[in-house]
Design an enzyme around this catalytic site. Structure first.
Site, PDB file in Angstrom:
ATOM      1  N   TYR A 109       0.841  -8.773   0.072  1.00 26.65           N
ATOM      2  CA  TYR A 109       0.596  -7.788   1.118  1.00 26.65           C
ATOM      3  C   TYR A 109       0.981  -6.419   0.568  1.00 26.65           C
ATOM      4  CZ  TYR A 109       1.211  -4.858   5.185  1.00 26.65           C
ATOM      5  OH  TYR A 109       1.122  -3.811   6.068  1.00 26.65           O
ATOM      6  N   GLU A 197      -4.141  -0.663   4.323  1.00 23.44           N
ATOM      7  CA  GLU A 197      -3.497  -1.962   4.182  1.00 23.44           C
ATOM      8  C   GLU A 197      -4.412  -2.940   3.445  1.00 23.44           C
ATOM      9  OE1 GLU A 197      -1.143  -3.914   7.649  1.00 23.44           O
ATOM     10  OE2 GLU A 197      -3.096  -4.894   7.592  1.00 23.44           O
TER      11      GLU A 197
END
Ligand code: GDP
Ligand code: MN
Length: 386
Positions: A109, A197
């Site tokens: 992530y 993101e």
């Protein structure tokens, strides 16, 4: 402003951030054609909506053949996809992204977002990326690395190495990781993003690093200097009333309550919402028609409130300064002529030309409830909506 995954990936490409091969399709036939041109199998078909959690909701599926991809696209396009992020009403799928499937060794992530408290850009990363990142953040927050980057200095290679060590990346992956983060940061700053993101940023079986997903949100207040980004806007994904309001240049936010309110000035609008709450009711919206609004703007604002089906009563609260009370009254009367008013309307107005404004409203024949002052108006409208 939010954009779709396929658009975010197109932007990634222009920054030389690696993404899977593929293309976007609006029909099953287009999906098949894109799948046929892909060299590797499996093929991934991904629903394009402005919400995440698609993997969990059935919006990310694998196919072995172009025909199977066509079938998946046929099932997805037109469906209402419900994911943990869409709310129970779901979102309609109008496009799918068809991509080469990857052999995933690890899902990372990586995210960038502004942090107002420290006035910095926060770089977040985790080696426990993928579909359960929210659970990781709650249950094992120590698995998420956070680094504050001073925006005046910008990201430095040592930031990237610090993250890379924290993620336990092997040396072969470290090499592409550092430039990928540097490019991501550049994109974040160049385009005035409020979020960038990648979840997951995939380490493949052959130690390559590829952005399997992409999410970007832009700061609306900076969009005026990014005409290239505006082309990505998808009005279908936005609240129809918000879209209409932005067309009229109204400062409008849709909310959950049932008291529609129209106010001039953001501060007065906030105070009005507080008053509505104190009287025991809930506002259905925030609407600031602006200090110098015209009758036309008032009319458009009033029409937007009337179109909101949850509104059971309307509170018009105007302090006539630059916007004169007679101008407001004209706008309300015009809107009433063109749209049927189906709910009671309470008006409180004071200030410039208030007598003339009251006269226009009184002679309009409209069934308006006038209030003595703010408190009285809030009480009256709260009583109406029960
Ligand atoms: P999201 O659920 O909306 O965030 O959609 P993602 O694009 O992140 O996909 C969700 C999950 O689907 C990923 O975390 C992967 O586990 C899986 N997935 C997506 N694309 C591929 C692929 O090409 N190969 C494999 N094996 N899994 C994939
Ligand atoms: Mn994702």
């Amino acid at each position: 402003m939010k954009i779709h995954e396929y658009q975010a990936k197109a932007l990634f490409k222009t920054y030389d951030i690696p993404v899977p091969e593929g293309g976007v399709a609006q029909t099953p036939a287009e999906a098949k054609a894109i799948a046929q041109a892909l060299e590797s199998r499996p093929i991934v078909v991904k629903a394009q909506i402005h919400a995440g959690g698609r993997g969990k909701g059935g919006g990310v599926k694998l196919a072995d053949t172009p025909e199977a991809a066509e079938g998946l696209a046929g099932a997805m396009i037109g469906m209402t996809l419900v994911t943990p992020q869409t709310g129970p009403e779901g979102k309609q799928v109008r496009r799918v992204l068809v991509e080469q499937g990857l052999r995933i060794a690890k899902e990372l992530y990586v995210g960038l977002l502004p942090d107002r408290k420290t006035a910095s850009v926060v770089l977040m990363a985790s080696e426990a990326g993928g579909m359960d990142i929210e659970a990781v953040a709650v249950q094992t927050p120590d698995k998420i690395i956070r680094i504050a980057i001073d925006p005046l200095i910008g990201i430095q290679p040592f930031h990237c190495r610090q993250v890379a060590f924290g993620l336990n990346l092997p040396p072969a992956v470290m090499k592409p990781f550092v430039p990928t983060l540097l490019k991501l940061y550049r994109l974040f700053v160049d385009k005035d993003c409020s979020l960038v993101e990648i979840n997951p940023l995939v380490v493949t079986a052959s130690d390559a690093l590829i952005a399997l997903d992409a999410k970007i949100t832009f700061d609306d207040n900076a969009l005026f200097r990014h005409k290239d980004i505006l082309q990505y806007r998808d009005a279908d994904e936005e609240d129809p009333l918000d879209v209409e309001a932005s067309r009229y240049d109204l400062n409008y936010i849709n909310m959950d309550g049932n008291v529609g309110n129209m106010v001039n000035g953001a501060g007065l609008a906030m105070a009005t919402m507080d008053l509505i709450k104190r009287a025991g009711a809930e506002p259905a919206n925030f609407l600031d028609v602006g200090g110098g609004a015209s009758a036309e703007k008032v009319e458009n604002g009033f029409k937007i409130i009337l179109r909101d089906k949850k509104v059971k009563g309307i509170f018009i609260n105007i302090f006539g300064g630059i916007l004169r009370c007679d101008e407001l009254a004209k706008g309300v009367v015009q809107a009433a002529k063109r749209t049927e008013i189906t709910v009671p309307v309470v008006v409180r107005m004071e200030g410039t030309n208030v007598e003339e404004g009251r006269r226009i409203l009184a002679q309009s024949g409209l069934n308006l409830i006038t209030a003595r002052d703010l408190e009285d108006a809030a009480q009256k409208v709260a009583k109406i909506v029960g």
